[in-house]
Enzyme design. Structure first.
Site, PDB file in Angstrom:
ATOM      1  N   HIS A 165       0.840  -1.210   0.000  1.00 60.02           N
ATOM      2  CA  HIS A 165       0.000   0.000   0.000  1.00 60.02           C
ATOM      3  C   HIS A 165       0.872   1.257   0.000  1.00 60.02           C
ATOM      4  CE1 HIS A 165      -3.251  -2.523   2.208  1.00 60.02           C
ATOM      5  NE2 HIS A 165      -3.693  -2.309   0.979  1.00 60.02           N
ATOM      6  N   LYS A 185     -16.815  -7.441   6.202  1.00 63.32           N
ATOM      7  CA  LYS A 185     -15.542  -8.067   6.585  1.00 63.32           C
ATOM      8  C   LYS A 185     -15.318  -7.742   8.052  1.00 63.32           C
ATOM      9  CE  LYS A 185     -12.928  -6.829   2.472  1.00 63.32           C
ATOM     10  NZ  LYS A 185     -11.721  -6.113   2.068  1.00 63.32           N
ATOM     11  N   ARG A 200      -2.126  -5.581  -8.153  1.00 62.42           N
ATOM     12  CA  ARG A 200      -0.989  -6.456  -7.884  1.00 62.42           C
ATOM     13  C   ARG A 200      -0.821  -7.493  -8.984  1.00 62.42           C
ATOM     14  NH1 ARG A 200      -3.374  -7.882  -2.148  1.00 62.42           N
ATOM     15  NH2 ARG A 200      -5.110  -7.943  -3.586  1.00 62.42           N
ATOM     16  N   SER A 260      -3.299  -7.555   2.976  1.00 66.58           N
ATOM     17  CA  SER A 260      -3.511  -7.399   4.418  1.00 66.58           C
ATOM     18  C   SER A 260      -3.932  -8.732   5.030  1.00 66.58           C
ATOM     19  CB  SER A 260      -4.599  -6.355   4.692  1.00 66.58           C
ATOM     20  OG  SER A 260      -4.210  -5.108   4.184  1.00 66.58           O
TER      21      SER A 260
HETATM   22  O1  PNS Z   1      -9.024  -2.481   0.327  1.00 69.79           O
HETATM   23  P1  PNS Z   1     -10.287  -2.933  -0.323  1.00 69.79           P
HETATM   24  O2  PNS Z   1     -11.095  -3.784   0.628  1.00 69.79           O
HETATM   25  O3  PNS Z   1     -10.061  -3.592  -1.642  1.00 69.79           O
HETATM   26  O4  PNS Z   1     -11.133  -1.609  -0.625  1.00 69.79           O
HETATM   27  C1  PNS Z   1     -12.423  -1.687  -1.173  1.00 69.79           C
HETATM   28  C2  PNS Z   1     -13.090  -0.293  -1.144  1.00 69.79           C
HETATM   29  C3  PNS Z   1     -13.087   0.267   0.258  1.00 69.79           C
HETATM   30  C4  PNS Z   1     -12.355   0.622  -2.068  1.00 69.79           C
HETATM   31  C5  PNS Z   1     -14.550  -0.494  -1.645  1.00 69.79           C
HETATM   32  O5  PNS Z   1     -15.173  -1.475  -0.863  1.00 69.79           O
HETATM   33  C6  PNS Z   1     -15.362   0.785  -1.598  1.00 69.79           C
HETATM   34  O6  PNS Z   1     -15.244   1.608  -2.474  1.00 69.79           O
HETATM   35  N1  PNS Z   1     -16.189   0.932  -0.536  1.00 69.79           N
HETATM   36  C7  PNS Z   1     -17.039   2.093  -0.351  1.00 69.79           C
HETATM   37  C8  PNS Z   1     -18.512   1.779  -0.670  1.00 69.79           C
HETATM   38  C9  PNS Z   1     -18.770   1.879  -2.166  1.00 69.79           C
HETATM   39  O7  PNS Z   1     -18.668   2.921  -2.769  1.00 69.79           O
HETATM   40  N2  PNS Z   1     -19.096   0.717  -2.749  1.00 69.79           N
HETATM   41  C10 PNS Z   1     -19.347   0.612  -4.175  1.00 69.79           C
HETATM   42  C11 PNS Z   1     -18.030   0.351  -4.906  1.00 69.79           C
HETATM   43  S1  PNS Z   1     -18.318  -0.003  -6.598  1.00 69.79           S
END
Ligand code: PNS
Length: 165
Positions: A16, A40, A89, A127
């Site tokens: 990250h 999660k 990645r 993570s």
């Molecule tokens: O580190 P991660 O878990 O891959 O991050 C995912 C994240 C936080 C970027 C995604 O879950 C997100 O954007 N969450 C906010 C809610 C939202 O907008 N959801 C629709 C995404 S298309």
């Protein structure tokens, strides 16, 4: 140009940090935004994740760390940013990232998603795998910043104490 780099960061890994450093070279301002990740079970609270991110990005002057709730595109708009930066990645990341990028575009056509490749040495890092290794007593040296490794150790020790009572 202002970009938002969103994620769960539970906890922030060296991969990250690598992506954040790369993004900070390309964009004038980068907001690292911690999402609560519903569904999660997180090891660290949002405040703890924000605290660790602030420590490990303190050397990058154009990076700010924040937390958000709700839709990412709403948060991006609220910050007057126009770009979402995500780290990629491996090919395995592509499908879910592609889906999220197109869904975010559908929700907010003015916001672009930009993907940055992590350094090859971090391409196997996540993570979840870091947490698993730490929980099973393996070394996470180099996989996460030193301060995060310490927090991880403390957190797992506390959890073990609670569970053994
Ligand atoms: O580190 P991660 O878990 O891959 O991050 C995912 C994240 C936080 C970027 C995604 O879950 C997100 O954007 N969450 C906010 C809610 C939202 O907008 N959801 C629709 C995404 S298309």
């Amino acid at each position: 140009m202002k970009a938002v780099c969103p994620g769960s960061f539970d906890p922030v890994t060296s991969g990250h940090v690598d992506v954040i450093e790369r993004a900070a070279k390309v964009f004038g301002q980068v907001i690292v935004a911690v999402a609560p990740s519903p569904g999660k079970e997180a090891l660290f609270s949002v405040d703890e994740r924000v605290g660790m991110l602030r420590e490990v990005t303190s050397h990058i002057p154009n990076v700010r760390v924040d937390a958000f709730d709700g839709l990412l595109v709403d948060y991006v708009r609220s910050q007057e940013a126009s770009v979402i930066v995500k780290g990629l990645r491996a090919v395995s990341d592509f499908e879910i990232e592609f889906q999220m990028a197109l869904m975010n575009r559908n929700l907010e056509p003015e916001v672009e998603t930009v993907f940055m490749m992590t350094g090859a040495e971090y391409s196997y890092l996540s993570s979840s795998i870091v947490k698993e290794i730490a929980a099973l007593g393996g070394s996470v040296d180099g996989l996460v910043p030193r301060t995060v490794a310490r927090r991880l150790e403390e957190k797992l020790r506390k959890l073990e104490e609670v569970n053994s009572k």
